[in-house]
Scaffold this active site. Structure first.
Site, mmCIF file in Angstrom:
data_model
loop_
_atom_site.group_PDB
_atom_site.id
_atom_site.type_symbol
_atom_site.label_atom_id
_atom_site.label_comp_id
_atom_site.label_asym_id
_atom_site.label_seq_id
_atom_site.Cartn_x
_atom_site.Cartn_y
_atom_site.Cartn_z
ATOM 1 N N TYR A 190 -2.759 -2.137 10.568
ATOM 2 C CA TYR A 190 -2.821 -2.333 9.110
ATOM 3 C C TYR A 190 -1.603 -1.722 8.426
ATOM 4 O O TYR A 190 -0.948 -2.361 7.606
ATOM 5 C CB TYR A 190 -4.095 -1.704 8.553
ATOM 6 N N SER A 234 0.865 -1.176 0.000
ATOM 7 C CA SER A 234 0.000 0.000 0.000
ATOM 8 C C SER A 234 0.894 1.216 0.000
ATOM 9 O O SER A 234 2.058 1.154 0.415
ATOM 10 C CB SER A 234 -0.896 0.009 1.244
#
Length: 360
Positions: A157, A144
């Site tokens: 996360y 990400s």
């Protein structure tokens, strides 16, 4: 259709979002598919559609990849079916929104770590060994853009994605003398069910989401080229990578936290703020890129200088586009742009400091 009928791509998290879009691209190029997710009906539906449209075979493996040793079970099922996985896509992943100390649930976080980290690592371990033995294969790991930034309100996360990115780049080096390639996908916030499942559908970041089809296309092209990483989308997304490397971590964490806070009623003001920050960052990125290019130019051969002059022309074109957009933003809200200019100045100052160290 391409002539890839004998090859097979295994895609986790294939039932929706980026994973589904990637599966479509592989099917279009004639790859047979192994689709892994928890939804049997959805995967079977996709398999039927890909057969009708592209004539490719689909094997469905229903599995909750957050379970212990789930990757080993998937690998064993693939072996039992006598399938050779030419491309592995570790797309499955989840998030969880809230303050780590008081809001989030440990059992959910434990499952998140298991899925995002342990399963991704074990899947890579098992299938990569076979690829190296054949000296052929490709792997795409979903990291990400937040893997290179602090991520308040989604701290666990963000940490798992930092692991995936670091893990992937380490393997890039280990595999450099083989015909096996591994690519890290670093998308910005994307329009999938991710934020809903993470309990973050109410946050400001969801006001500006990228198209999963665009993300998948950029990822697919980079994977096929054997690129080490890919940041899908336009110049604004790529400029955020530069920003992450030169902006003080405390300031960066503050900006990221604002994105993950709830939306409020001043929606138009927030949109202007977001545009201002984006273009301020872009301006800083252009300056930084130009400075780095100048350094490379001054220390390069005659042949390389010719290439850098071409890149400089492209950079000028990007800067012109950013400038035009900044003018539009100025018309909509000067006060918001002032903050962006401050950020741009900070980026430029850091760039000067970095270049001074490089020259010394």
């Amino acid at each position: 259709m391409d002539t890839q009928k004998s090859k097979t791509a295994l895609i986790t998290g294939a039932s929706s979002g980026i994973g589904q879009e990637l599966a479509k691209l592989f099917a279009k190029d004639g790859y047979n598919l192994v689709l892994v997710a928890r939804s049997t009906d959805k995967l079977n539906e996709l398999g039927g559609r890909f057969w009708d449209e592209f004539g490719v075979e689909t094997t469905v493996i229903t599995k909750d990849l957050s379970e212990e040793d789930a990757a080993r079970d998937v690998y064993n099922q693939v072996r039992e079916k006598n399938l050779t996985v030419d491309v592995l896509v570790n797309d499955a992943g989840v998030g969880l929104h809230g303050l780590f100390a008081t809001d989030t649930d440990w059992e959910k976080e434990k499952a998140l770590i298991h899925l995002n980290v342990l399963t991704t690592t074990q899947m890579t371990k098992l299938f990569l060994k076979d690829m190296v033995a054949r000296n052929e294969g490709k792997i795409l790991n979903l990291a990400s853009l937040v893997s290179i930034m602090p991520m308040p309100l989604m701290a666990v996360y963000g940490a798992t994605k930092a692991y995936v990115n670091n893990f992937t780049q380490s393997l890039v080096n280990e595999l450099k003398n083989t015909n096996v390639t591994i690519t890290a996908l670093l998308p910005n916030a994307t329009d999938t069910d991710f934020f809903n499942k993470a309990g973050a559908a109410h946050t400001k970041v969801t006001e500006n989401l990228d198209d999963p089809a665009v993300v998948a296309k950029d990822a697919y092209n980079a994977l096929m080229k054997g690129a080490h990483k890919v940041i899908p989308g336009g110049f604004s997304n790529k400029s955020q990578e530069i920003m992450a490397y030169v902006t003080p971590q405390e300031a960066l964490a503050g900006m990221m936290r604002k994105n993950m806070e709830p939306k409020d009623e001043t929606l138009s003001e927030e949109k202007n703020n977001k545009a201002a920050w984006a273009w301020g960052i872009s301006l800083g990125a252009v300056v930084l890129a130009g400075a780095a290019l100048a350094l490379l130019y001054n220390t390069s051969s005659t042949y390389d200088k010719a290439r850098y002059r071409h890149k400089a022309g492209k950079l000028k074109s990007d800067a012109d586009e950013v400038y035009d957009d900044v003018k539009d933003t100025l018309i909509n809200g000067l006060n918001n742009v002032r903050e962006a200019v401050v950020t741009a100045k900070q980026v430029v100052a850091k760039a000067k400091e970095t270049l001074a160290e490089a020259w010394s």
